[in-house]
Design an enzyme around this catalytic site. Structure first.
Site, mmCIF file in Angstrom:
data_model
loop_
_atom_site.group_PDB
_atom_site.id
_atom_site.type_symbol
_atom_site.label_atom_id
_atom_site.label_comp_id
_atom_site.label_asym_id
_atom_site.label_seq_id
_atom_site.Cartn_x
_atom_site.Cartn_y
_atom_site.Cartn_z
ATOM 1 N N GLY A 263 0.742 -1.158 0.086
ATOM 2 C CA GLY A 263 -0.051 0.084 0.047
ATOM 3 C C GLY A 263 0.863 1.572 0.093
ATOM 4 O O GLY A 263 2.157 1.201 -0.081
ATOM 5 N N VAL A 264 0.071 2.376 0.248
ATOM 6 C CA VAL A 264 0.959 3.656 0.102
ATOM 7 C C VAL A 264 1.466 3.982 1.487
ATOM 8 O O VAL A 264 0.936 3.488 2.509
ATOM 9 C CB VAL A 264 -0.032 4.750 -0.447
ATOM 10 C CG1 VAL A 264 0.168 4.710 -2.046
ATOM 11 C CG2 VAL A 264 -1.086 4.808 0.174
ATOM 12 N N VAL A 267 5.492 3.544 5.725
ATOM 13 C CA VAL A 267 5.749 2.255 6.349
ATOM 14 C C VAL A 267 6.042 1.023 5.061
ATOM 15 O O VAL A 267 6.858 0.455 5.123
ATOM 16 C CB VAL A 267 4.508 1.512 7.169
ATOM 17 C CG1 VAL A 267 5.125 0.041 7.585
ATOM 18 C CG2 VAL A 267 4.608 2.332 8.588
ATOM 19 N N GLU A 288 -0.419 -1.654 -6.796
ATOM 20 C CA GLU A 288 -1.249 -0.911 -7.327
ATOM 21 C C GLU A 288 -0.391 0.484 -7.473
ATOM 22 O O GLU A 288 -0.339 1.159 -8.517
ATOM 23 C CB GLU A 288 -2.355 -0.682 -6.116
ATOM 24 C CG GLU A 288 -3.304 0.606 -6.247
ATOM 25 C CD GLU A 288 -4.060 0.413 -5.030
ATOM 26 O OE1 GLU A 288 -5.109 -0.237 -5.021
ATOM 27 O OE2 GLU A 288 -3.685 1.144 -3.983
#
Ligand code: 0RQ
Length: 501
Positions: A263-264, A267, A288
């Site tokens: 994910g963005v 972290v 993504e």
């Protein structure tokens, strides 16, 4: 311009943003390009904001790939022109308007918007507004730094406005792989077997009859800001890398791992960044969003191919990546978000999915979107597309928030985005819990032992003890299940003052 606009049939459609935007009227649904601030339509949304600020009253539905740059979401929501926003946003101001109930927000798995449009199950797109690097001689729109939902918006819209961005990098032509599935029930398998496969065309086919306007622009993407990696973030990244190392040791993975999705955020960026110095090699990314660390890994020779639907780069990385695209061209592909996030492909390739949580509970249910049960943060994004179908679904958060007043591990999540059945591994800076094959009572024990901040272990242990006296498969003290959240509302902290040590 001739080099960018190579399709003669459209040469006479060039006009100003203001004139192009005049076809947009009250009540319409707009399909905008843009994903994590990359490749967003910029001029037309600003022209709409200008109209509103000049006193015109109107509202539109705004559908995108994901978040937009240039403060467009802030400006549109402040101007009061958004009736409904879908499927993701990441903007403090817009979040405020959503939570004040000034506008509607539909928080949707990012792979499904295209399916709903094909089914005619949601508002159809009146006008697609899509940023392009070029329009080829055979009428293909070449997207810029993201693909997002642009193919389905262009395909299904009644009218299309192209923002031809003369400042975008010409070398992007050839990076994209545009494949749009047939309607459900009429489609076969999506013929993508590995991250580097190309199954479509380099651009989005345009129907010249539908193109209402071409607007020339020269505004670059808004860079992503990245919080610096702190000790705890680094510890989370280290915990995940240790876990993956153990998977290799146990023979469940090899040192090439499996295609990685992350994910963005900082972290996620740190976890991938940590692999630069690891023994893992010949990695593939099927994600993504492609953040800075993916390009560091390509530079370090660790990643052999990266597929995404958008880039999300910091200011310093934007130029070094797009200024040197030749270097990355055979290692990089941008696809529609329904393909980058497609559960069929996620399951087929066996992805390792790493996504973020606001909080998770002692049984492994995850809340990624709602603060204290009812306030929208950003949205579920693609995390659910990946979580259920992945080979290993990992959720990440620090064990506490707001100087320790909040525990990120609670008796019961105040909102569920990913339920216990879709969550394999949870990890904080305290440690990691591998939940695969564990029953609820075993999960609770391991999560509290490994992931919870020491300040919250006694309260959670006491909860489990009391819950167990009541029996059941997934024991709860229902009247206390949300006590951490009700305490937070009452006292500004999750532990009531009389119970604090
Ligand atoms: O508050 O902004 O006021 O400082 O939440 O938290 O720790 O900085 O972490 O920026 O990665 O955000 C889940 C929101 C985490 C995000 C979430 C407060 C905390 C801070 C931010 P401040 P951090 P991040 C990719 C796929 C969506 C799901 C997903 C997100 C702020 O990563 O939106 O992965 N994910 N989608 O203090 C109250 C808690 C809290 C809390 C943290 N338990 N209660 N506040 N915060 N935990 C996206 C796409 O698909 C495009």
């Amino acid at each position: 311009v001739e080099e960018r606009l190579r399709y003669n049939a459209l040469a006479d459609k060039v006009m100003s943003a203001k004139d192009a935007a005049s076809i947009i009227t009250d009540g319409m649904t707009l399909g905008l390009s843009g994903f994590t601030r990359a490749g967003d339509a910029k001029a037309i949304p600003m022209a709409l904001v200008d109209r509103a600020n000049a006193g015109e009253k109107f509202k539109v539905n705004v559908f995108t790939g994901a978040s937009l740059g240039s403060d467009i979401d802030a400006l549109m929501s402040d101007a009061g022109i958004v009736n409904k926003r879908l499927p993701f946003q990441l903007d403090r101001t817009m979040r405020g308007h959503i939570n004040k109930q000034d506008m509607y927000f539909v928080d949707q798995h990012l792979s499904v918007t295209a399916e709903y449009l094909r089914q005619n199950a949601i508002d159809p797109i009146d006008v697609a507004i899509v940023e392009a690097v070029a329009i080829t001689e055979d009428g293909l729109l070449i997207p810029t730094t993201s693909v997002g939902n642009s193919p389905i918006y262009v395909q299904t819209a009644k009218k299309v406005i192209v923002e031809l961005n003369l400042a975008s990098y010409e070398q992007l032509e050839g990076i994209h792989d545009i494949y749009v599935p047939e309607a459900q029930g009429q489609r076969g398998a999506i013929p993508l077997l590995s991250a580097s496969d190309r199954i479509g065309s380099i651009g989005i086919p345009l129907d010249p009859e539908k193109v209402a306007a071409i607007v020339l622009t020269d505004q670059v993407d808004t860079p992503t800001s990245m919080t610096a990696i702190d000790d705890e973030t680094q510890q989370i990244a280290d915990n995940i890398i240790d876990f993956l190392r153990n998977e290799v040791k146990e023979g469940r993975l090899t040192d090439t791992l499996a295609p990685l999705q992350s994910g963005v955020g900082s972290v996620a960026n740190a976890v991938l960044g940590g692999m630069v110095n690891s023994e893992f090699k010949d990695l593939e990314v099927y994600s993504e969003v492609l953040q800075d660390s993916v390009f560091d890994l390509i530079d370090a020779g660790k990643v052999k191919f990266a597929s995404g639907c958008a880039t999300s780069l910091t200011a310093e990385k934007l130029d070094s990546v797009f200024g040197n695209l030749e270097k990355y061209k055979d290692k990089l592909c941008l696809r529609p978000q329904e393909i980058s996030n497609h559960p069929e492909l996620v399951r087929r390739m066996g992805l390792i999915a790493m996504n973020t949580a606001l909080e998770f509970d002692i049984y492994g249910n995850v809340n990624s979107t709602h603060v204290a049960g009812n306030k929208m943060m950003n949205g579920i994004g693609g995390s659910g597309d990946f979580a259920r179908a992945a080979r290993i679904s990992i959720f990440i958060t620090k064990s506490y928030a707001k100087e320790g007043k909040i525990s990120s591990i609670v008796p019961f999540v105040s909102h569920v985005d990913h339920n216990e059945h879709d969550v394999d591994v949870v990890v904080t800076e305290q440690g990691l819990a591998d939940l695969r094959g564990l029953a609820p009572r075993q999960r609770a024990e391991l999560i509290i032992e490994n992931c919870v901040h020491p300040a919250y272990k006694p309260a959670l242990r006491a909860y489990v003890e009391e819950a167990n006296t009541r029996g059941g498969h997934t024991p709860h003290v229902l009247e206390k299940a949300l006590s951490f959240h009700t305490n937070l509302a009452k006292y500004g902290q999750m532990i009531a003052p009389e119970d604090a040590e």
